[in-house]
Design a protein around this motif. Structure first.
Motif, PDB file in Angstrom:
ATOM      1  N   ASP A 192       0.939  17.552   7.938  1.00 25.53           N
ATOM      2  CA  ASP A 192       2.042  16.762   8.486  1.00 25.53           C
ATOM      3  C   ASP A 192       3.309  16.864   7.635  1.00 25.53           C
ATOM      4  OD1 ASP A 192       0.450  15.847  10.564  1.00 25.53           O
ATOM      5  OD2 ASP A 192      -0.233  14.086   9.439  1.00 25.53           O
ATOM      6  N   THR A 213       0.832  -1.193   0.000  1.00 26.59           N
ATOM      7  CA  THR A 213       0.000   0.000   0.000  1.00 26.59           C
ATOM      8  C   THR A 213       0.871   1.249   0.000  1.00 26.59           C
ATOM      9  OG1 THR A 213      -1.722  -1.149   1.247  1.00 26.59           O
ATOM     10  CG2 THR A 213      -1.825   1.252   1.197  1.00 26.59           C
ATOM     11  N   GLU A 214       0.568   2.179  -0.898  1.00 28.31           N
ATOM     12  CA  GLU A 214       1.359   3.411  -0.988  1.00 28.31           C
ATOM     13  C   GLU A 214       1.087   4.306   0.219  1.00 28.31           C
ATOM     14  OE1 GLU A 214       0.235   6.559  -3.757  1.00 28.31           O
ATOM     15  OE2 GLU A 214       2.278   6.481  -4.539  1.00 28.31           O
ATOM     16  N   GLU A 215       2.155   4.916   0.745  1.00 28.04           N
ATOM     17  CA  GLU A 215       2.006   5.839   1.860  1.00 28.04           C
ATOM     18  C   GLU A 215       1.144   7.024   1.452  1.00 28.04           C
ATOM     19  OE1 GLU A 215       4.776   8.603   4.834  1.00 28.04           O
ATOM     20  OE2 GLU A 215       5.703   7.365   3.271  1.00 28.04           O
ATOM     21  N   LYS A 216       0.262   7.451   2.391  1.00 28.92           N
ATOM     22  CA  LYS A 216      -0.578   8.614   2.151  1.00 28.92           C
ATOM     23  C   LYS A 216       0.001   9.824   2.875  1.00 28.92           C
ATOM     24  CE  LYS A 216      -3.633   6.450  -0.331  1.00 28.92           C
ATOM     25  NZ  LYS A 216      -3.743   6.736  -1.785  1.00 28.92           N
ATOM     26  N   TYR A 217      -0.165  10.978   2.280  1.00 32.13           N
ATOM     27  CA  TYR A 217       0.413  12.210   2.809  1.00 32.13           C
ATOM     28  C   TYR A 217      -0.698  13.172   3.213  1.00 32.13           C
ATOM     29  CZ  TYR A 217       4.922  10.626   1.061  1.00 32.13           C
ATOM     30  OH  TYR A 217       6.062   9.904   0.834  1.00 32.13           O
ATOM     31  N   HIS A 218      -0.462  13.854   4.342  1.00 33.69           N
ATOM     32  CA  HIS A 218      -1.400  14.856   4.855  1.00 33.69           C
ATOM     33  C   HIS A 218      -0.720  16.223   4.807  1.00 33.69           C
ATOM     34  CE1 HIS A 218      -4.289  16.987   7.305  1.00 33.69           C
ATOM     35  NE2 HIS A 218      -5.025  15.899   7.435  1.00 33.69           N
ATOM     36  N   PRO A 224       9.526  14.325  -0.084  1.00 32.63           N
ATOM     37  CA  PRO A 224       9.798  12.892  -0.224  1.00 32.63           C
ATOM     38  C   PRO A 224      10.815  12.651  -1.337  1.00 32.63           C
ATOM     39  CG  PRO A 224       7.425  13.386  -0.370  1.00 32.63           C
ATOM     40  CD  PRO A 224       8.161  14.686  -0.469  1.00 32.63           C
ATOM     41  N   GLN A 238      -5.115  12.054   2.131  1.00 33.89           N
ATOM     42  CA  GLN A 238      -5.161  11.008   1.114  1.00 33.89           C
ATOM     43  C   GLN A 238      -4.255  11.329  -0.076  1.00 33.89           C
ATOM     44  OE1 GLN A 238      -6.823   7.961   1.373  1.00 33.89           O
ATOM     45  NE2 GLN A 238      -6.902   8.695   3.483  1.00 33.89           N
ATOM     46  N   SER A 285      -1.008  11.311  -2.500  1.00 36.37           N
ATOM     47  CA  SER A 285       0.032  10.365  -2.903  1.00 36.37           C
ATOM     48  C   SER A 285       1.405  11.026  -2.783  1.00 36.37           C
ATOM     49  CB  SER A 285      -0.195   9.928  -4.354  1.00 36.37           C
ATOM     50  OG  SER A 285      -0.012  11.033  -5.232  1.00 36.37           O
ATOM     51  N   ARG A 286       2.449  10.243  -2.969  1.00 40.69           N
ATOM     52  CA  ARG A 286       3.798  10.819  -2.959  1.00 40.69           C
ATOM     53  C   ARG A 286       3.935  11.833  -4.091  1.00 40.69           C
ATOM     54  NH1 ARG A 286       9.361   8.438  -4.569  1.00 40.69           N
ATOM     55  NH2 ARG A 286       8.179   6.625  -5.273  1.00 40.69           N
TER      56      ARG A 286
END
Length: 235
Positions: free
Chosen positions: A10, A2-7, A17, A83, A85-86
Motif C-alpha cells: 500500500d 495507536t501508531e499507524e501501521k504500514y503495508h 511518510p 505491521q 511502523s512509520r
C-alpha cells in the motif's frame, strides 16, 4: 494513541511518510555527505589539505562504525504483513539509490502522482556527470526505470522491470531542474506497458518506454483509477 501501521503493497512508490526525528537527522547527514562528494569531484586542493580532510572523514567513518544497523529482513517482514511502523516505512524507502533523501548517493529525486500522470524532478550535480556539463545517460536510464515503475501505483499489483527502452534525444544539463513524466499505456495480463519523457529547460531530452512484469498474477486497475480503462488501452 495507536501508531499507524504500514503495508508494503500500500506504500506509494517514491513517496514517504513524514520523517521521524531519527530519519530527519539521517537525511541531514546524507545531504552533508552528498555535498562533500560534490565538492570532492576534481577538487583543486593541495596534498596537505586533502590529507587533513581524509583524517576527518576517517574519524567520522570510525565513529559511525560503532553503531549497529537495523535488519532489512525484519523491516520487510513486518511491512509485508501490514505491521510496519512509520520508521520501518522510512527505512524501506529513505535509502533508494536516486530518490532516498537519506542516501548520500541521491540527488534526491522526488516523485508524485498528478492525476493520471506520474511526475518527478531532480537536479543532478557533478557526481552524476557523463560528458562535460551533462548528466550521464546511465543515470537518466536508472531514473526512468524508477519513474516508470511508479505507474504501478495505478494498479493493485507490484512487479519488476521486464524491458526498458531509452532514446536519448538531446543532452541533459547538470545543475538544472530536470522534469520527468510518465503514463500507463496498457495492461496485458501480467504485463504493464508504460512510457515516459524527460525535459530540461523546456526541451525534451529523453524518451522511454517499458514493460513491467507482475509477481502476483494479472495487473488490475485500482478502483479509483478505473476511468483509465476508458481513456486509454488500459484494460
Amino acid at each position: 494513541m495507536t501508531e499507524e501501521k504500514y503495508h508494503y503493497f500500500d506504500m506509494p512508490i517514491g513517496e514517504l511518510p513524514e520523517p521521524t526525528p531519527v530519519s530527519a537527522r539521517r537525511r541531514e547527514l546524507a545531504r552533508e555527505l552528498a555535498a562533500i562528494n560534490e565538492q570532492l569531484v576534481r577538487l583543486d586542493a593541495d596534498e596537505a589539505a586533502l590529507a587533513a580532510a581524509t583524517e576527518q572523514a576517517r574519524a567520522l567513518r570510525q565513529s559511525l562504525e560503532g553503531h549497529s544497523h537495523r535488519s532489512m529482513r525484519d523491516i520487510l517482514g513486518r511491512l509485508i504483513v501490514g505491521q510496519g511502523s512509520r520508521q520501518d516505512a522510512l527505512d524501506m524507502a529513505d535509502f533508494e539509490i536516486l530518490s532516498g533523501p537519506a542516501n548520500a548517493m541521491s540527488p534526491p529525486m522526488t516523485f508524485w502522482l498528478d492525476g493520471d500522470t506520474v511526475r518527478a524532478r531532480a537536479s543532478f550535480g557533478r557526481a552524476f556527470m557523463g560528458p562535460p556539463g551533462k548528466v550521464h545517460g546511465g543515470v537518466l536510464s536508472l531514473a526512468l526505470d524508477m519513474l516508470l515503475a511508479k505507474t504501478q501505483d495505478f494498479v493493485s499489483n507490484v512487479g519488476m522491470t521486464g524491458t526498458l527502452k531509452v532514446r536519448y534525444m538531446a543532452p541533459t544539463p547538470l545543475h538544472t531542474e530536470v522534469s520527468f513524466e510518465a503514463r500507463l499505456v496498457r495492461l496485458e495480463g501480467r504485463k504493464l506497458f508504460s512510457e515516459a519523457r524527460v525535459f530540461a529547460d523546456g526541451v525534451q531530452t529523453v524518451a522511454a518506454d517499458g514493460i513491467w512484469i507482475s509477481s502476483q498474477g494479472d495487473y488490475r486497475l485500482k478502483p479509483e483509477y478505473a476511468h483509465l480503462a476508458k481513456d486509454s488501452d488500459v484494460a
